[in-house]
Scaffold this motif. Structure first.
Motif, PDB file in Angstrom:
ATOM      1  N   ASN A  95      -2.494  -2.971  -7.799  1.00  0.00           N
ATOM      2  CA  ASN A  95      -3.103  -2.202  -8.872  1.00  0.00           C
ATOM      3  C   ASN A  95      -4.182  -1.294  -8.280  1.00  0.00           C
ATOM      4  O   ASN A  95      -4.414  -1.305  -7.069  1.00  0.00           O
ATOM      5  CB  ASN A  95      -3.659  -3.115  -9.964  1.00  0.00           C
ATOM      6  CG  ASN A  95      -4.623  -4.153  -9.420  1.00  0.00           C
ATOM      7  OD1 ASN A  95      -5.361  -3.890  -8.471  1.00  0.00           O
ATOM      8  ND2 ASN A  95      -4.615  -5.345 -10.013  1.00  0.00           N
ATOM      9  N   VAL A  96      -4.829  -0.509  -9.119  1.00  0.00           N
ATOM     10  CA  VAL A  96      -5.817   0.449  -8.622  1.00  0.00           C
ATOM     11  C   VAL A  96      -6.933  -0.249  -7.862  1.00  0.00           C
ATOM     12  O   VAL A  96      -7.371   0.204  -6.799  1.00  0.00           O
ATOM     13  CB  VAL A  96      -6.403   1.263  -9.798  1.00  0.00           C
ATOM     14  CG1 VAL A  96      -7.518   2.171  -9.298  1.00  0.00           C
ATOM     15  CG2 VAL A  96      -5.319   2.094 -10.465  1.00  0.00           C
ATOM     16  N   LYS A  97      -7.389  -1.390  -8.386  1.00  0.00           N
ATOM     17  CA  LYS A  97      -8.467  -2.125  -7.728  1.00  0.00           C
ATOM     18  C   LYS A  97      -8.040  -2.605  -6.350  1.00  0.00           C
ATOM     19  O   LYS A  97      -8.799  -2.492  -5.375  1.00  0.00           O
ATOM     20  CB  LYS A  97      -8.880  -3.317  -8.606  1.00  0.00           C
ATOM     21  CG  LYS A  97     -10.009  -4.140  -8.025  1.00  0.00           C
ATOM     22  CD  LYS A  97     -10.534  -5.145  -9.033  1.00  0.00           C
ATOM     23  CE  LYS A  97      -9.498  -6.174  -9.410  1.00  0.00           C
ATOM     24  NZ  LYS A  97     -10.075  -7.215 -10.302  1.00  0.00           N
ATOM     25  N   GLY A  98      -6.811  -3.143  -6.263  1.00  0.00           N
ATOM     26  CA  GLY A  98      -6.323  -3.622  -4.981  1.00  0.00           C
ATOM     27  C   GLY A  98      -6.103  -2.502  -3.990  1.00  0.00           C
ATOM     28  O   GLY A  98      -6.434  -2.625  -2.800  1.00  0.00           O
ATOM     29  N   VAL A 146      -2.798  -7.733  -7.084  1.00  0.00           N
ATOM     30  CA  VAL A 146      -1.356  -7.475  -7.141  1.00  0.00           C
ATOM     31  C   VAL A 146      -0.842  -7.730  -8.553  1.00  0.00           C
ATOM     32  O   VAL A 146      -1.213  -8.715  -9.190  1.00  0.00           O
ATOM     33  CB  VAL A 146      -0.595  -8.362  -6.122  1.00  0.00           C
ATOM     34  CG1 VAL A 146       0.917  -8.183  -6.268  1.00  0.00           C
ATOM     35  CG2 VAL A 146      -1.037  -8.030  -4.701  1.00  0.00           C
ATOM     36  N   ASP A 147       0.023  -6.840  -9.027  1.00  0.00           N
ATOM     37  CA  ASP A 147       0.652  -6.989 -10.342  1.00  0.00           C
ATOM     38  C   ASP A 147       2.151  -7.189 -10.163  1.00  0.00           C
ATOM     39  O   ASP A 147       2.782  -6.543  -9.312  1.00  0.00           O
ATOM     40  CB  ASP A 147       0.414  -5.749 -11.209  1.00  0.00           C
ATOM     41  CG  ASP A 147      -1.050  -5.570 -11.574  1.00  0.00           C
ATOM     42  OD1 ASP A 147      -1.789  -6.575 -11.586  1.00  0.00           O
ATOM     43  OD2 ASP A 147      -1.444  -4.417 -11.834  1.00  0.00           O
ATOM     44  N   ARG A 148       2.726  -8.078 -10.996  1.00  0.00           N
ATOM     45  CA  ARG A 148       4.176  -8.222 -11.039  1.00  0.00           C
ATOM     46  C   ARG A 148       4.704  -7.238 -12.079  1.00  0.00           C
ATOM     47  O   ARG A 148       4.310  -7.277 -13.240  1.00  0.00           O
ATOM     48  CB  ARG A 148       4.564  -9.652 -11.416  1.00  0.00           C
ATOM     49  CG  ARG A 148       6.085  -9.864 -11.468  1.00  0.00           C
ATOM     50  CD  ARG A 148       6.434 -11.268 -11.905  1.00  0.00           C
ATOM     51  NE  ARG A 148       6.253 -12.234 -10.826  1.00  0.00           N
ATOM     52  CZ  ARG A 148       5.278 -13.140 -10.780  1.00  0.00           C
ATOM     53  NH1 ARG A 148       4.369 -13.191 -11.752  1.00  0.00           N
ATOM     54  NH2 ARG A 148       5.192 -13.996  -9.789  1.00  0.00           N
ATOM     55  N   VAL A 149       5.564  -6.317 -11.661  1.00  0.00           N
ATOM     56  CA  VAL A 149       6.070  -5.269 -12.543  1.00  0.00           C
ATOM     57  C   VAL A 149       7.593  -5.213 -12.441  1.00  0.00           C
ATOM     58  O   VAL A 149       8.199  -5.901 -11.615  1.00  0.00           O
ATOM     59  CB  VAL A 149       5.478  -3.889 -12.170  1.00  0.00           C
ATOM     60  CG1 VAL A 149       3.974  -3.876 -12.367  1.00  0.00           C
ATOM     61  CG2 VAL A 149       5.831  -3.519 -10.732  1.00  0.00           C
ATOM     62  N   ARG A 150       8.184  -4.379 -13.279  1.00  0.00           N
ATOM     63  CA  ARG A 150       9.627  -4.195 -13.210  1.00  0.00           C
ATOM     64  C   ARG A 150       9.991  -3.600 -11.847  1.00  0.00           C
ATOM     65  O   ARG A 150       9.450  -2.583 -11.442  1.00  0.00           O
ATOM     66  CB  ARG A 150      10.100  -3.259 -14.323  1.00  0.00           C
ATOM     67  CG  ARG A 150      11.611  -2.975 -14.298  1.00  0.00           C
ATOM     68  CD  ARG A 150      12.004  -2.069 -15.434  1.00  0.00           C
ATOM     69  NE  ARG A 150      11.716  -2.659 -16.732  1.00  0.00           N
ATOM     70  CZ  ARG A 150      11.951  -2.060 -17.896  1.00  0.00           C
ATOM     71  NH1 ARG A 150      12.459  -0.834 -17.923  1.00  0.00           N
ATOM     72  NH2 ARG A 150      11.657  -2.664 -19.035  1.00  0.00           N
ATOM     73  N   LEU A 179       0.838  -1.198   0.000  1.00  0.00           N
ATOM     74  CA  LEU A 179       0.000   0.000   0.000  1.00  0.00           C
ATOM     75  C   LEU A 179       0.873   1.249   0.000  1.00  0.00           C
ATOM     76  O   LEU A 179       1.770   1.411   0.824  1.00  0.00           O
ATOM     77  CB  LEU A 179      -0.907   0.000   1.244  1.00  0.00           C
ATOM     78  CG  LEU A 179      -2.087   0.960   1.238  1.00  0.00           C
ATOM     79  CD1 LEU A 179      -3.070   0.591   0.137  1.00  0.00           C
ATOM     80  CD2 LEU A 179      -2.780   0.943   2.590  1.00  0.00           C
ATOM     81  N   ARG A 180       0.591   2.154  -0.926  1.00  0.00           N
ATOM     82  CA  ARG A 180       1.410   3.366  -1.062  1.00  0.00           C
ATOM     83  C   ARG A 180       0.933   4.466  -0.127  1.00  0.00           C
ATOM     84  O   ARG A 180      -0.191   4.443   0.378  1.00  0.00           O
ATOM     85  CB  ARG A 180       1.333   3.885  -2.508  1.00  0.00           C
ATOM     86  CG  ARG A 180       1.946   2.963  -3.525  1.00  0.00           C
ATOM     87  CD  ARG A 180       1.565   3.384  -4.929  1.00  0.00           C
ATOM     88  NE  ARG A 180       0.146   3.126  -5.186  1.00  0.00           N
ATOM     89  CZ  ARG A 180      -0.473   3.471  -6.300  1.00  0.00           C
ATOM     90  NH1 ARG A 180       0.190   4.105  -7.248  1.00  0.00           N
ATOM     91  NH2 ARG A 180      -1.741   3.209  -6.478  1.00  0.00           N
ATOM     92  N   ASN A 181       1.806   5.456   0.096  1.00  0.00           N
ATOM     93  CA  ASN A 181       1.410   6.644   0.837  1.00  0.00           C
ATOM     94  C   ASN A 181       0.467   7.466  -0.019  1.00  0.00           C
ATOM     95  O   ASN A 181       0.612   7.539  -1.245  1.00  0.00           O
ATOM     96  CB  ASN A 181       2.630   7.488   1.208  1.00  0.00           C
ATOM     97  CG  ASN A 181       3.525   6.783   2.206  1.00  0.00           C
ATOM     98  OD1 ASN A 181       3.047   6.048   3.061  1.00  0.00           O
ATOM     99  ND2 ASN A 181       4.832   6.992   2.083  1.00  0.00           N
ATOM    100  N   MET A 182      -0.492   8.126   0.619  1.00  0.00           N
ATOM    101  CA  MET A 182      -1.471   8.909  -0.126  1.00  0.00           C
ATOM    102  C   MET A 182      -0.836  10.046  -0.916  1.00  0.00           C
ATOM    103  O   MET A 182      -1.351  10.472  -1.939  1.00  0.00           O
ATOM    104  CB  MET A 182      -2.520   9.480   0.828  1.00  0.00           C
ATOM    105  CG  MET A 182      -3.464   8.433   1.389  1.00  0.00           C
ATOM    106  SD  MET A 182      -4.498   7.673   0.121  1.00  0.00           S
ATOM    107  CE  MET A 182      -5.534   9.056  -0.340  1.00  0.00           C
TER     108      MET A 182
END
Length: 256
Positions: free
Chosen positions: A226-229, A216-220, A176-179
């Motif tokens: 993701n936005v939904k999560g 969850v997405d696997r990215v570089r 989870l990212r910071n707002m």
């Protein structure tokens, strides 16, 4: 008297916004079109009873027509008094109108005018989260409340968090990212995630399950919600905080 001199301009603007001609407005007030024309040109003023009728027709206040600039705070006593007589649906509809006025432009194209009225609008950004559907839902959470909810989420597992395993919650909260840092290229590397679940022997299975759930997405550079999560975790936090935090809960059984 400056406010009174503007009443004609306001009548003109409101009349046109309602799609009325001077004659049509005059008929509703039992006056001539010439009388309406004189008001709008500033040659005369409507009598006090007519000002009250005009406010009713245009769904505005007499203060607005008369040029009294009291600010929104001056409307609060009337709003409080009116709220007592409103149904829950009316309150939600009113708050939805207010929220719509404060809505910031979204990066996605605007909805077409014939879109389904119950489509949900979501605003997620540094000012918090706003979620509403015009005909049924209003939800606002400030960054302060969201941060408190997320911190509570990290230490407690009451309902509805018990619907998720502890290991799944650990991964979702770690991603989870910071707002104030909602960057699209945000990612947490696998080493960091493994360190947070050093006690678990099912790291690969749990991570795979989160990906298969579509959150969850696997990215570089690693993994990210993701936005939904991201939205789902925050909404779970809001529900958890609202249901389990000490406070007041009113429950109405049957018709209110």
């Amino acid at each position: 008297m400056a406010g009174l001199s503007d009443i004609g301009v306001k009548i003109t603007r409101l009349r046109k916004s309602e799609g009325l001609t001077q004659e049509e407005l005059g008929k509703r007030l039992a006056v001539s079109a010439q009388a309406v024309s004189k008001w709008e040109n500033g040659d005369s003023l409507p009598d006090l009873p007519l000002i009250v009728e005009l406010a009713g027709i245009f769904n505005c206040t007499t203060d607005y027509l008369l040029g009294r600039e009291g600010g929104l705070d001056s409307l609060l006593p009337h709003i409080r008094e009116t709220f007592v007589t409103m149904t829950a649906d009316q309150k939600i509809a009113f708050l939805g109108d207010i929220i719509t006025l404060t809505e910031m432009p979204l990066p996605s194209p605007p909805l077409e005018s014939d879109s389904h009225p119950s489509l949900v609008h979501v605003q997620l950004g540094p000012v918090g989260i706003g979620l509403w559907a015009k005909d049924r839902l209003v939800c606002i959470a400030t960054t302060t409340f969201l941060q408190e909810a997320i911190e509570t989420l990290r230490g407690e597992a009451d309902f509805p968090l018990t619907l998720l395993s502890e290991e799944t919650r650990t991964i979702l909260l770690a991603l989870l990212r910071n707002m104030d840092d909602l960057k699209p290229d945000y990612a947490v590397d696998e080493v960091t995630l493994r360190s947070l679940m050093a006690h678990s022997e099912n790291f690969e299975d749990v991570l795979t399950n989160c990906i298969e759930l579509g959150f969850v997405d696997r990215v570089r550079g690693g993994y990210r919600l993701n936005v939904k999560g991201d939205l789902a975790v925050r909404l779970l936090a809001i529900i958890h905080q609202s249901v389990n935090k000490r406070g007041t809960m009113n429950v109405t059984v049957g018709r209110p």
